[in-house]
Write a protein that holds these residues in place. Structure first.
Motif, PDB file in Angstrom:
ATOM      1  N   LEU A 180      43.288  64.468  62.242  1.00  0.00           N
ATOM      2  CA  LEU A 180      42.039  64.862  61.615  1.00  0.00           C
ATOM      3  C   LEU A 180      42.192  66.062  60.677  1.00  0.00           C
ATOM      4  O   LEU A 180      41.332  66.291  59.833  1.00  0.00           O
ATOM      5  CB  LEU A 180      41.011  65.208  62.695  1.00  0.00           C
TER       6      LEU A 180
ATOM      7  N   THR B 213      49.196  63.832  67.089  1.00  0.00           N
ATOM      8  CA  THR B 213      48.005  63.724  67.931  1.00  0.00           C
ATOM      9  C   THR B 213      46.804  63.429  67.042  1.00  0.00           C
ATOM     10  O   THR B 213      46.863  63.584  65.823  1.00  0.00           O
ATOM     11  CB  THR B 213      47.752  65.030  68.698  1.00  0.00           C
ATOM     12  N   SER B 214      45.696  63.032  67.693  1.00  0.00           N
ATOM     13  CA  SER B 214      44.493  62.751  66.924  1.00  0.00           C
ATOM     14  C   SER B 214      43.958  64.012  66.260  1.00  0.00           C
ATOM     15  O   SER B 214      43.381  63.961  65.169  1.00  0.00           O
ATOM     16  CB  SER B 214      43.433  62.135  67.833  1.00  0.00           C
ATOM     17  N   ALA B 215      44.127  65.172  66.920  1.00  0.00           N
ATOM     18  CA  ALA B 215      43.677  66.427  66.312  1.00  0.00           C
ATOM     19  C   ALA B 215      44.447  66.700  65.023  1.00  0.00           C
ATOM     20  O   ALA B 215      43.877  67.105  64.006  1.00  0.00           O
ATOM     21  CB  ALA B 215      43.856  67.583  67.299  1.00  0.00           C
TER      22      ALA B 215
ATOM     23  N   ALA C 118      30.066  59.725  61.887  1.00  0.00           N
ATOM     24  CA  ALA C 118      30.801  60.339  62.989  1.00  0.00           C
ATOM     25  C   ALA C 118      29.909  61.313  63.766  1.00  0.00           C
ATOM     26  O   ALA C 118      29.957  61.369  65.001  1.00  0.00           O
ATOM     27  CB  ALA C 118      32.033  61.067  62.454  1.00  0.00           C
TER      28      ALA C 118
ATOM     29  N   LEU D 173      34.426  55.720  72.613  1.00  0.00           N
ATOM     30  CA  LEU D 173      34.958  56.629  71.595  1.00  0.00           C
ATOM     31  C   LEU D 173      36.397  57.045  71.891  1.00  0.00           C
ATOM     32  O   LEU D 173      37.150  57.385  70.972  1.00  0.00           O
ATOM     33  CB  LEU D 173      34.076  57.874  71.500  1.00  0.00           C
ATOM     34  N   ALA D 174      36.789  57.001  73.166  1.00  0.00           N
ATOM     35  CA  ALA D 174      38.144  57.418  73.538  1.00  0.00           C
ATOM     36  C   ALA D 174      39.191  56.407  73.093  1.00  0.00           C
ATOM     37  O   ALA D 174      40.355  56.772  72.875  1.00  0.00           O
ATOM     38  CB  ALA D 174      38.233  57.625  75.044  1.00  0.00           C
TER      39      ALA D 174
ATOM     40  N   TRP E  35      40.369  57.216  69.639  1.00  0.00           N
ATOM     41  CA  TRP E  35      40.917  58.574  69.662  1.00  0.00           C
ATOM     42  C   TRP E  35      42.309  58.596  70.281  1.00  0.00           C
ATOM     43  O   TRP E  35      43.220  59.239  69.753  1.00  0.00           O
ATOM     44  CB  TRP E  35      39.969  59.487  70.434  1.00  0.00           C
ATOM     45  N   LEU E  36      42.490  57.875  71.381  1.00  0.00           N
ATOM     46  CA  LEU E  36      43.802  57.829  72.034  1.00  0.00           C
ATOM     47  C   LEU E  36      44.832  57.103  71.182  1.00  0.00           C
ATOM     48  O   LEU E  36      46.035  57.349  71.296  1.00  0.00           O
ATOM     49  CB  LEU E  36      43.676  57.161  73.411  1.00  0.00           C
TER      50      LEU E  36
ATOM     51  N   GLU F  80      42.567  47.477  69.334  1.00  0.00           N
ATOM     52  CA  GLU F  80      41.550  48.506  69.568  1.00  0.00           C
ATOM     53  C   GLU F  80      40.164  47.877  69.693  1.00  0.00           C
ATOM     54  O   GLU F  80      39.369  48.251  70.575  1.00  0.00           O
ATOM     55  CB  GLU F  80      41.547  49.513  68.414  1.00  0.00           C
TER      56      GLU F  80
ATOM     57  N   GLY G 229      45.089  57.439  68.077  1.00  0.00           N
ATOM     58  CA  GLY G 229      45.249  58.215  66.855  1.00  0.00           C
ATOM     59  C   GLY G 229      46.674  58.374  66.354  1.00  0.00           C
ATOM     60  O   GLY G 229      46.945  58.160  65.174  1.00  0.00           O
TER      61      GLY G 229
ATOM     62  N   PHE H 167      37.450  54.999  62.674  1.00  0.00           N
ATOM     63  CA  PHE H 167      38.615  55.484  63.397  1.00  0.00           C
ATOM     64  C   PHE H 167      39.839  54.626  63.101  1.00  0.00           C
ATOM     65  O   PHE H 167      40.960  55.122  63.031  1.00  0.00           O
ATOM     66  CB  PHE H 167      38.341  55.503  64.904  1.00  0.00           C
TER      67      PHE H 167
END
Length: 594
Positions: A15, A10-12, A152, A185-186, A189-190, A257, A192, A311
């Motif tokens: 990071l 996941t993006s989390a 960011a 921004l999504a 992130w999606l 993207e 990721g 990103f």
């Protein structure tokens, strides 16, 4: 062996390694805050300048009544433009100074980690992994600290401020702007998880290419002698082709993207324009504010759009950060005690029921138990794999025993600090490493404060003085990569000179005469015997000429002491010892080993 790092799902998770490196900003927070606020200031100044210019133009176009207001607005525009330029310069300067300071700290942390790993930890890592973390990965993180962290934060703060102004101007159109920024921004992130996989793949392939290149450079002579040039070229081409495939996939995803982000921005601007135009027609919003509103929308999107490249590289940054942390977080194989004891002057050695094995391997030493008295000259003899070099490495504490204790002067090595221990114990290995530089720089690594007279004395005792005198630049002669310009015997003598310069209490010679001819061996052995008089000396040897000079011989077999005594005693009383030495001398005549 450490498990390979899992690819973030996941993006989390993507990071997580990057966010951990934010701890490197500790100690530099005031500069980071100033840099981030400077970025906020120039982005808001840019938005104000754009909106004021649009509003001034629209006001002036309404007729003579709007000209005076337009001049006032143009005055504000000038102030905004000056502020923008000043804060751009300040932010650029602070961001790069901050990045270089942080990277200096990271390099030191990485160096300390590599030093902490000791040779045992390095055995589990390819050269490309460590070289990649040391060079390419650290350098790639400069972009993160200089251009990413503050950007960011401003990608959220500035759009929120601008959309807040738009909501105050006309709530429905302002909400459209806010939704557009969130969707923009999504997009990255999606994406990721895909970024993470691709970024890790790119960094892994780069690490593999570095490893292949380093192996080719280090083994160049062997490669040329075996005619493996085409094979090495093929390996490099294959590794390069894999990198290109990974990067093409990376570029395709980044392009998709970017296209999605452009579509979101365009759709948001169309929707915003339609709603704001309807508000102008209904009289809810003055017509002069329409162009200013459109410009403010673009200003809201600009910071969010600027972090899109960040990103897109986040997967690569995450992989680089994970590789750096993989080295930094590696557990120490040996650790200095919190309260180290002061070593006493006794140079006696004691192995007390020592057992040792490398990870996932069969035991190398099995309850090894022996004592070497201060000043005694002892030879460790045994077949290859008997544990001789491992015992020597335990004595310099490259790693610790699995069971038992190693003592120096009655002190457990675990209670001594590494620096104090290695001042007292010198190791001359079979294949000493020579650092790039000159003979002088290599000698002074052993004792940077050594005088010229002490250096000359060490060279004389190691029988290297005549060789140095024959060189065109003497001690200032360059030695090349790993001493490429020196012979094997000269590298060995240089290592012995380093040990003699340090004057250790205990000297370990691991096949120190391995690269010397009969004349060179005789000269060096006599010099070392004279220099080591009164010192505890442990010699790992196969040559009978070396073993004969020992006060006592420890015969190792399968990681334990099979027999001990003088060389003559063992030759006369131990058939395995006689057979080993006869084989080492490449002769079946056992009289040669007596």
């Amino acid at each position: 062996m450490t498990a390979p790092a899992e690819t973030p799902g996941t993006s989390a998770q993507l990071l997580r390694p990057v966010l951990r490196l934010l701890g490197a900003l500790d100690g530099h927070r005031p500069m980071f805050i100033r840099s981030t606020l400077s970025m906020t200031a120039f982005q808001l100044a840019a938005a104000a300048a754009a909106a004021l210019s649009a509003y001034a133009a629209a006001t002036a176009a309404t007729g003579p009544d709007g000209v005076d207001l337009a001049w006032i607005l143009l005055g504000g525009l000038g102030i905004a433009l000056i502020a923008h330029g000043v804060f751009v310069w300040i932010e650029s300067w602070l961001a790069h100074v901050l990045a270089y300071k942080v990277l200096d700290g990271l390099r030191l942390r990485l160096h300390d980690a590599i030093e902490r790993l000791t040779p045992n930890g390095m055995r589990r890592r390819r050269a490309g992994e460590v070289a990649g973390a040391t060079m390419a990965d650290i350098e790639s993180l400069e972009w993160f600290y200089a251009h990413t962290v503050g950007a960011a934060m401003n990608a959220v703060a500035v759009p929120l401020a601008v959309t807040g102004a738009l909501i105050a101007l006309h709530p429905p159109s302002g909400l459209i702007a806010l939704a557009g920024v969130v969707l923009l921004l999504a997009v990255p992130w999606l994406a990721g998880p895909v970024q993470a996989r691709q970024g890790k793949a790119v960094r892994d392939e780069i690490g593999e290419l570095k490893a292949v290149s380093l192996e080719g450079a280090e083994g160049l002579r062997e490669m040329l002698s075996l005619g493996l040039e085409d094979r090495q070229r093929g390996r490099i081409l294959d590794a390069t082709a894999r990198i290109q495939r990974r990067k093409r996939a990376f570029a395709l995803r980044a392009g998709a993207e970017a296209a999605a982000a452009e579509f979101v921005a365009a759709a948001s601007m169309v929707a915003f324009a339609l709603v704001l135009a309807a508000a102008v027609r209904s009289g809810d919003v003055p017509a002069a504010l329409f162009p200013a509103g459109m410009v403010l929308l673009a200003a809201a999107f600009a910071p969010a759009a600027s972090v899109l490249p960040m990103f897109q590289r986040l997967g690569e940054m995450s992989a680089a950060a994970a590789r750096v942390l993989g080295v930094v977080d590696a557990p120490a194989n040996t650790a200095d005690p919190r309260d180290s004891v002061d070593p006493n002057g006794d140079a006696g050695i004691r192995f007390e029921n020592v057992s040792f094995q490398y990870e996932d391997a069969i035991p190398v030493l099995r309850r090894l138990d022996f004592t070497v008295r201060p000043g005694e000259h002892v030879a460790l003899v045994g077949a290859s794999g008997a544990g001789k070099t491992t015992a020597a490495h335990l004595l310099v504490r490259f790693w610790d025993p699995v069971e038992g204790r190693v003592l120096l002067g009655g002190d457990d090595l675990k209670d001594l600090g590494a620096e104090a221990l290695r001042r007292r114990v010198g190791l001359v290995s079979q294949n000493p490493y020579v650092f790039r530089g000159t003979l002088r720089s290599n000698l002074l690594l052993a004792r940077p404060d050594a005088s010229a007279a002490e250096v000359r004395r060490a060279l004389d005792r190691a029988r290297l003085a005549d060789t140095v005198a024959d060189l065109p630049e003497g001690l200032d002669t360059a030695v090349g990569e790993n001493g490429a310009s020196l012979s094997g015997g000269q590298r060995q003598r240089l290592s012995i000179a380093q040990a003699l310069l340090r004057e250790p209490d205990v000297l370990i010679l691991d096949e120190a005469a391995a690269h010397l001819d009969a004349i060179g061996e005789k000269e060096m052995t006599e010099a070392v015997a004279e220099a080591m008089r009164g010192r505890t000396t442990l010699v790992i040897a196969h040559r009978v000429s070396t073993i004969r000079r020992a006060d006592r011989v420890l015969f190792l077999k399968d990681g334990a002491i099979a027999a001990t005594g003088t060389h003559r005693d063992l030759v006369e009383g131990n058939e395995d010892y006689r057979r080993l030495l006869a084989g080492a001398e490449d002769t079946g005549d056992l009289s040669t080993v007596v």
